[in-house]
Write an enzyme that holds these catalytic residues in place. Structure first.
Site, PDB file in Angstrom:
ATOM      1  N   ASN A 172      27.319 -18.048  -6.823  1.00  0.00           N
ATOM      2  CA  ASN A 172      27.506 -18.754  -8.088  1.00  0.00           C
ATOM      3  C   ASN A 172      28.898 -19.345  -8.167  1.00  0.00           C
ATOM      4  O   ASN A 172      29.843 -18.861  -7.536  1.00  0.00           O
ATOM      5  CB  ASN A 172      27.263 -17.807  -9.270  1.00  0.00           C
ATOM      6  CG  ASN A 172      28.470 -16.962  -9.582  1.00  0.00           C
ATOM      7  OD1 ASN A 172      29.316 -17.351 -10.373  1.00  0.00           O
ATOM      8  ND2 ASN A 172      28.573 -15.800  -8.946  1.00  0.00           N
ATOM      9  N   CYS A 232      36.944 -12.361  -9.139  1.00  0.00           N
ATOM     10  CA  CYS A 232      36.203 -13.629  -9.169  1.00  0.00           C
ATOM     11  C   CYS A 232      36.795 -14.595  -8.145  1.00  0.00           C
ATOM     12  O   CYS A 232      37.985 -14.928  -8.224  1.00  0.00           O
ATOM     13  CB  CYS A 232      36.259 -14.220 -10.572  1.00  0.00           C
ATOM     14  SG  CYS A 232      35.376 -15.772 -10.680  1.00  0.00           S
ATOM     15  N   CYS A 277       9.067  -4.865  20.777  1.00  0.00           N
ATOM     16  CA  CYS A 277      10.039  -3.947  21.374  1.00  0.00           C
ATOM     17  C   CYS A 277      10.326  -4.369  22.812  1.00  0.00           C
ATOM     18  O   CYS A 277      11.470  -4.357  23.270  1.00  0.00           O
ATOM     19  CB  CYS A 277       9.512  -2.513  21.321  1.00  0.00           C
ATOM     20  SG  CYS A 277       7.928  -2.277  22.144  1.00  0.00           S
TER      21      CYS A 277
END
Lengths: 432, 435
Positions: free
Chosen positions: A76, A138, A351
């Protein structure tokens, strides 16, 4: 039902599940809905000085999808609250009054000067809030203005501001740490020196979620340009767990309370953070993806887990910390081999492809697509187990002491031995 | 009086048009883009994947599914078409439940395989919707090849030859190309003129000259052998087996193959169907005929097979589809007598010797097809004997598809044989050219 009530540095809540400071806690309407859904507490979205900040008017979130558009990570570029300070304070006060049993922590971010902190702290106290969280994490926008992670990346600033805050409020102070540093213990130590009651981590990680291959611009794209954002969600959980553990196991930091944050989506994620020392946990992306109701699963899941083991919360918190160690202390005499359960095997061969192409050529593909481990080649790397689509089809079996490891031809020793005593280690100390 | 499902006798229009349109619409609606992503994500990208081994054309299934999951269905389609130019039709008609999807490891694990067929359709539809032909022709070799039969085998062979730079003359006895894709597959498996559109798209490679309504007999064949550098026979099975019950010809009795072809070439509302229909047989043709009879509005449809259910050639999935549509499955019964003219009833013998008589105004026979008599290459078990790459006993003559003695009678097998014969023809012609 196990008792999930929490007392984190004096901040009480009916359960350890708090909403992190973020869009879900931006205003009274959301927080009321969150408390009605069952969240134990919230950290109100970061308050700053008026005039309040502005946000972009284009997209502010980017996403990483897994299968079926499952949200694995969001980033964001939203800033702190973009509403006037007095509006937020008034709403906080209302909510505190109406939900007296829930934890209300207020996140703060003001410039690195003592005056603004002295100004804002009494206003927060007046709301009746139970604590403050200092947003030193932030990583976008605010950091360009010398706040947020710009503070969190300089331990001296953390210590200085924390000290100002402690001197100017009676409320518990939680310092929120940024992961955009090299050693998370340094900012944590600074917070402790400044007198912090606790740290919370991790804040979001600097990130570009993707690049639009038509526009040739990062996402989220604003008019053809993009800026890095803060990454969160399930994808960041391993990074957060490590940082929480680094603090929890550091002798200098021992006992510093931790509020765990970073990709917590289910009760199990929360329990893992708690086992690494978190006394409360904070959630954001999961709520933003699924809504507030997920807390009900978190409460029932953690409660069931504790009940099934006859544990209380304090038995869980920090229980895994002693088992987090340095590589050099890992037991080199612990020898395992991969085992493939032929009844569970669906013969996909993943595998084999993984081992043959990228590891140690330790799986044989026999006629009829029967896959078998070659013990004389298997180094027990775990990759086959990791890529196997069937749970418990491949397991690791410990070789009993006294048996011979066909790969090395050596007898497995009963005594543990690690790198510190290994003959190849130039700094080895003689074994006792 | 208006015809309904109750009306006795054989009539068109037993059901309203809207109902018929629904009944003959797509059996499996296509996946949309998101559904395709979800379905694709279930693929484990197996090593040396069993689904590829199970596919007669050996399409690289994990690769094309991965290409879908990364947003490039066009690349996925190319992966499919490189192995099987009829990837679009095979996505619709392949008995995937006995081929790729049966061998899918998720079938083993969960009883729910990756939806390979529908994913294949998603990829091929995407590319074909762009109307783009994904391949271009190599430089002309100057070689000319005659391909007899424009069904899946012949078209597959013709396409590959054209791609390799040869000139192809393609002959078919019917009025339209496509063979059983055009005339023999149930309408609901390939609606909206897909078979024809697919042939037009396939011919987009260029270098294929199609001559329809052109029957190739023995003398024409020897002519072709002299005129062309090689000949490929993909002539299918032109004749249907008959019941050995003496003279059974009467109104109400028909070959299922002819019934299906008529339905494919008509609007369902114009196709006549009885009220009480019996289909004799146990293969795909029988199921296709029975299900379509029911979907045309027949009140009672009975599928009568002489053996036990597990010997039916129709896959379990097909049998279930018939049962789900309301077809009565009768096993271990052999027809012994037809009553009335027009037909009124059919008697069957049970293994006990007891006779049971079932009312019927229509009887559709689907008891197998055979090679039409041809004075051509040597036969084995009534079919043209071929080697692994389609070589017959005649020099310069290859064959593939249902008319041969190899492989199952499936579209996908025919496509594989046509392709492999083309590769062998190419190798043979170029070897001679270089030598």
């Amino acid at each position: 039902m196990a008792d999930l009530s929490t007392n984190f540095v004096g901040i009480k809540s009916p359960n350890p599940f708090w909403l992190a400071s973020a869009p879900p806690t931006d205003k009274e309407y959301n927080v009321r809905r969150a408390f009605d859904a069952g969240w134990g507490g919230v950290v109100w979205k970061t308050l700053g000085l008026d005039p309040h900040v502005v946000n972009v008017n284009g997209p502010r979130y980017g996403v990483i999808h897994g299968a079926d558009r499952r949200v694995l990570g969001i980033n964001n570029i939203e800033l702190i609250t973009d509403r006037p300070l007095d509006v937020n304070l008034r709403e906080i006060k209302q909510v505190v009054r109406d939900y007296p049993d829930r934890a209300m922590v207020v996140s703060l971010m003001v410039p690195c000067e003592e005056e603004p902190w002295k100004m804002i702290l009494p206003l927060v106290e007046d709301t009746g809030a139970h604590g403050v969280e200092l947003n030193f994490g932030c990583p976008h926008g605010m950091s360009e203005r010398g706040m947020g992670s710009a503070v969190g990346q300089v331990p001296e600033y953390i210590e200085m501001v924390t000290r100002w805050v402690k001197q100017n409020t009676r409320m518990p102070v939680i310092v929120k740490l940024t992961p955009n540093i090299t050693d998370v213990r340094k900012p944590a130590e600074a917070a402790k020196r400044g007198g912090a009651d606790a740290v919370s981590l991790i804040n979001t990680i600097n990130s570009i979620t993707s690049v639009d291959l038509d526009l040739f611009a990062p996402e989220p794209t604003i008019d053809g340009k993009g800026a890095h954002g803060g990454y969160c969600g399930p994808a960041v959980k391993p990074i957060a767990l490590n940082m929480v553990a680094e603090i929890a196991r550091d002798p200098e930091l021992a006992g510093l309370p931790i509020s765990g944050i970073g990709g917590i989506t289910t009760w199990r994620d929360a329990a893992e953070f708690m086992a690494l020392g978190a006394g409360s946990v904070q959630v954001c992306t999961a709520a933003m993806t699924y809504g507030f109701k997920i807390v009900q699963e978190m409460v029932s899941g953690l409660s069931q887990y504790l009940d099934e083991r006859g544990m209380v919360m304090d038995d869980l918190i920090g229980r895994a910390v002693p088992n987090v160690t340095d590589w050099k202390h890992l037991n080199l005499n612990y020898v395992t081999k991969a085992r493939i359960d032929q009844d569970l095997c669906i013969k996909c061969g993943r595998c084999y492809a993984a081992c043959e192409d990228t590891s140690h050529q330790a799986i044989a593909m026999n006629p009829g697509r029967v896959f078998e481990v070659k013990d004389d080649e298997c180094v027990a790397c775990n990759l086959c187990l990791d890529v196997c689509p069937v749970e418990n089809c491949i397991t690791m079996e410990e070789l009993a002491p006294g048996t011979v490891d066909p790969r090395t031809g050596k007898v497995v020793e009963a005594e543990r031995a690690d790198w510190t005593t290994h003959p190849h280690n130039p700094n080895a100390v003689a074994a006792e | 009086m208006k015809t309904t499902i109750w009306s006795e006798g054989i009539h068109p229009g037993r059901l309203p048009e809207a109902q018929l349109a629904e009944n003959f619409g797509d059996l499996h609606p296509p996946l949309d883009a998101h559904e395709a992503m979800v379905a694709a994500d279930r693929c484990y990208f197996c090593y040396d994947a069993p689904c590829v081994t199970a596919c007669p054309t050996a399409i690289d299934i994990p690769l094309f599914i991965r290409q879908i999951s990364t947003g490039t269905p066009e690349a996925a389609a190319r992966t499919i078409f490189e192995q099987n130019i009829f990837g679009g039709m095979c996505a619709r008609v392949c008995p995937t439940e006995t081929l790729c999807e049966e061998s899918c490891v998720r079938e083993t694990a969960e009883g729910r395989p990756v939806e390979i067929g529908r994913l294949q359709r998603y990829a091929t539809d995407t590319l074909m919707a762009a109307n783009a032909h994904p391949f271009s022709r190599a430089a002309s070799t100057g070689k000319r090849v005659a391909v007899v039969g424009a069904g899946p085998a012949g078209l597959s062979c013709a396409h590959r030859l054209a791609m390799l730079g040869h000139e192809v003359a393609l002959f078919d006895a019917a009025a339209k190309p496509g063979g059983l894709n055009e005339y023999g597959i149930a309408t609901y498996k390939t609606p909206n003129g897909f078979a024809r559109a697919e042939v037009d798209w396939l011919m987009g490679i260029g270098g294929i000259e199609l001559q329809t309504s052109e029957t190739v007999d023995a003398s024409r064949l020897s002519q072709l052998r002299e005129t062309y550098d090689a000949v490929f026979l993909g002539i299918g099975l032109g004749h249907v087996n008959a019941l050995t019950l003496g003279d059974i010809e009467r109104p109400g009795v028909e070959d299922a193959v002819a019934f299906i072809a008529r339905l494919r070439q008509s609007d369902p509302s114009s196709v006549e169907i009885g009220r009480d229909v019996i289909v004799v047989g146990g293969g795909m043709t029988a199921v296709d005929a029975a299900v379509q009879a029911k979907r045309l509005g027949a009140l009672n449809v009975t599928l009568a097979y002489r053996g036990p259910r597990d010997r039916m050639k129709a896959s379990r999935y097909e049998q279930d589809l018939a049962a789900q549509d309301g077809v009565n499955l009768l096993t271990d019964v052999a027809p012994v007598e037809l009553h009335g003219s027009p037909l009124e009833a059919v008697s069957f013998a049970q293994p006990t010797g007891d006779i049971v008589t079932i009312p019927a105004d229509q009887l559709l026979l689907a008891i197998g097809q055979v090679l039409a008599p041809i004075e051509a290459p040597a036969l084995e078990d009534g079919r043209i004997a071929i080697g692994e790459t389609g070589r017959t006993s005649m020099g310069h003559v290859w064959a593939g598809g249902d008319c041969t003695n190899r492989g199952e009678n499936l579209t996908v097998t025919a496509v594989a044989q046509g392709r492999d014969a083309a590769m062998d023809i190419h190798a043979s012609l170029m070897e001679h050219a270089n030598g």
